[in-house]
Scaffold this motif. Structure first.
Motif, short mmCIF file in Angstrom:
data_model
loop_
_atom_site.label_atom_id
_atom_site.label_comp_id
_atom_site.label_asym_id
_atom_site.label_seq_id
_atom_site.Cartn_x
_atom_site.Cartn_y
_atom_site.Cartn_z
N GLY A 1 12.99 43.28 32.69
CA GLY A 1 13.16 43.11 31.25
C GLY A 1 14.60 43.32 30.84
N ASP A 2 15.25 44.33 31.40
CA ASP A 2 16.66 44.58 31.11
C ASP A 2 17.54 43.43 31.60
OD1 ASP A 2 15.90 47.02 30.06
OD2 ASP A 2 16.49 48.17 31.84
N ARG A 3 17.21 42.90 32.78
CA ARG A 3 17.98 41.78 33.35
C ARG A 3 17.86 40.54 32.47
NH1 ARG A 3 20.19 37.83 34.62
NH2 ARG A 3 20.65 36.99 36.68
N CYS A 4 16.68 40.32 31.92
CA CYS A 4 16.45 39.14 31.06
C CYS A 4 17.31 39.17 29.81
CB CYS A 4 14.98 39.03 30.69
SG CYS A 4 13.93 38.58 32.08
N LYS A 5 17.64 40.37 29.33
CA LYS A 5 18.47 40.50 28.13
C LYS A 5 19.88 39.97 28.35
CE LYS A 5 15.85 44.43 26.47
NZ LYS A 5 15.79 45.88 26.33
N LEU A 6 20.29 39.84 29.62
CA LEU A 6 21.63 39.37 29.95
C LEU A 6 21.71 37.86 30.15
CD1 LEU A 6 22.50 42.15 32.57
CD2 LEU A 6 23.04 42.11 30.12
N VAL A 7 20.57 37.18 30.13
CA VAL A 7 20.52 35.74 30.41
C VAL A 7 20.89 34.95 29.14
CG1 VAL A 7 19.04 33.82 31.13
CG2 VAL A 7 18.75 36.08 32.15
N PRO A 8 21.97 34.17 29.20
CA PRO A 8 22.41 33.43 28.01
C PRO A 8 21.32 32.54 27.40
CG PRO A 8 24.07 33.27 29.74
CD PRO A 8 22.86 33.95 30.34
N GLU A 9 20.52 31.87 28.23
CA GLU A 9 19.47 30.98 27.72
C GLU A 9 18.39 31.74 26.94
OE1 GLU A 9 20.83 29.04 31.63
OE2 GLU A 9 20.48 31.05 30.89
N LEU A 10 18.29 33.03 27.15
CA LEU A 10 17.23 33.81 26.50
C LEU A 10 17.72 34.57 25.28
CD1 LEU A 10 15.50 35.27 29.68
CD2 LEU A 10 14.90 33.21 28.40
N ARG A 11 19.02 34.58 25.07
CA ARG A 11 19.57 35.30 23.91
C ARG A 11 19.14 34.62 22.62
NH1 ARG A 11 25.23 36.07 26.44
NH2 ARG A 11 24.78 37.83 27.79
N GLY A 12 18.89 35.41 21.62
CA GLY A 12 18.52 34.87 20.31
C GLY A 12 17.05 34.54 20.18
N ARG A 13 16.30 34.67 21.25
CA ARG A 13 14.86 34.43 21.18
C ARG A 13 14.16 35.70 20.71
NH1 ARG A 13 12.95 31.82 26.89
NH2 ARG A 13 11.97 30.05 25.88
N LYS A 14 13.10 35.52 19.96
CA LYS A 14 12.32 36.67 19.51
C LYS A 14 11.70 37.39 20.71
CE LYS A 14 8.91 37.89 16.05
NZ LYS A 14 8.03 37.40 15.00
N LYS A 15 11.14 36.58 21.63
CA LYS A 15 10.59 37.10 22.88
C LYS A 15 11.30 36.39 24.02
CE LYS A 15 6.29 36.46 23.17
NZ LYS A 15 4.89 36.14 23.20
N SER A 16 11.51 37.09 25.12
CA SER A 16 12.19 36.47 26.26
C SER A 16 11.41 35.29 26.83
CB SER A 16 12.43 37.49 27.38
OG SER A 16 13.34 38.47 26.95
#
Length: 155
Positions: free
Chosen positions: A19-34
């Motif tokens: 979950g922490d790693r997903c927060k660093l993924v540019p494609e997932l930024r700005g999404r309400k849920k990863s």
């Protein structure tokens, strides 16, 4: 060998760090849920991650309780196989009768990374990269057919 509690703690740490790693993924930024996961907007269709002692998988699962409905949805998705498999070099595995550990029968479309073990923390970065790369692709491919599929399977 790990005790049941130790294995549970390893799995918990694995998913927390993922979950922490997903927060660093540019494609997932700005999404309400990863990830979309259980919010596909089609009843009985989920996207899943699985990690075990021998492999890790990214999965599109059709798990409707009614076998007829489950197979109908699976066949509907099969019509769009070229779209679902877009970007997956070796294609995907299509299993219309996968039996979960619980004994439940589901249909699965998935890709797996063999030879990895959730208990080997040194393999976690490779598993995380596999998960992220393939789930982004699978989500995007699924979204490309979702609305049409919803209309087709509505009866």
């Amino acid at each position: 060998m790990y005790t049941q509690e130790e294995a549970k703690q390893i799995r918990k740490k694995f998913w927390t760090l993922f979950g922490d790693r997903c927060k660093l993924v540019p494609e997932l930024r700005g999404r309400k849920k990863s990830w979309m996961l259980y919010d596909t907007k089609i009843s009985g269709v989920d996207l899943k991650f699985e990690a075990g002692r021998n492999d890790a998988s990214v999965i599109l699962e059709v798990n409707h309780r009614s076998e007829n409905r489950r197979l109908e949805v699976f066949e509907g998705i099969q019509k769009y196989k070229a779209i679902i498999e877009n970007g997956f070099e070796g294609g995907l595995t299509w299993d219309f009768c996968y039996v979960r550990d619980s004994g439940a029968e589901v249909c699965r479309i998935y890709t797996s990374m063999k030879g990895v073990d959730i208990h080997r923390q040194n393999q976690w970065p490779d598993i995380y990269n596999f998960f992220i790369e393939n789930m982004i692709r699978l989500e995007n491919n699924f979204l490309a057919i979702r609305d049409v599929l919803k209309e087709e399977i509505r009866t």
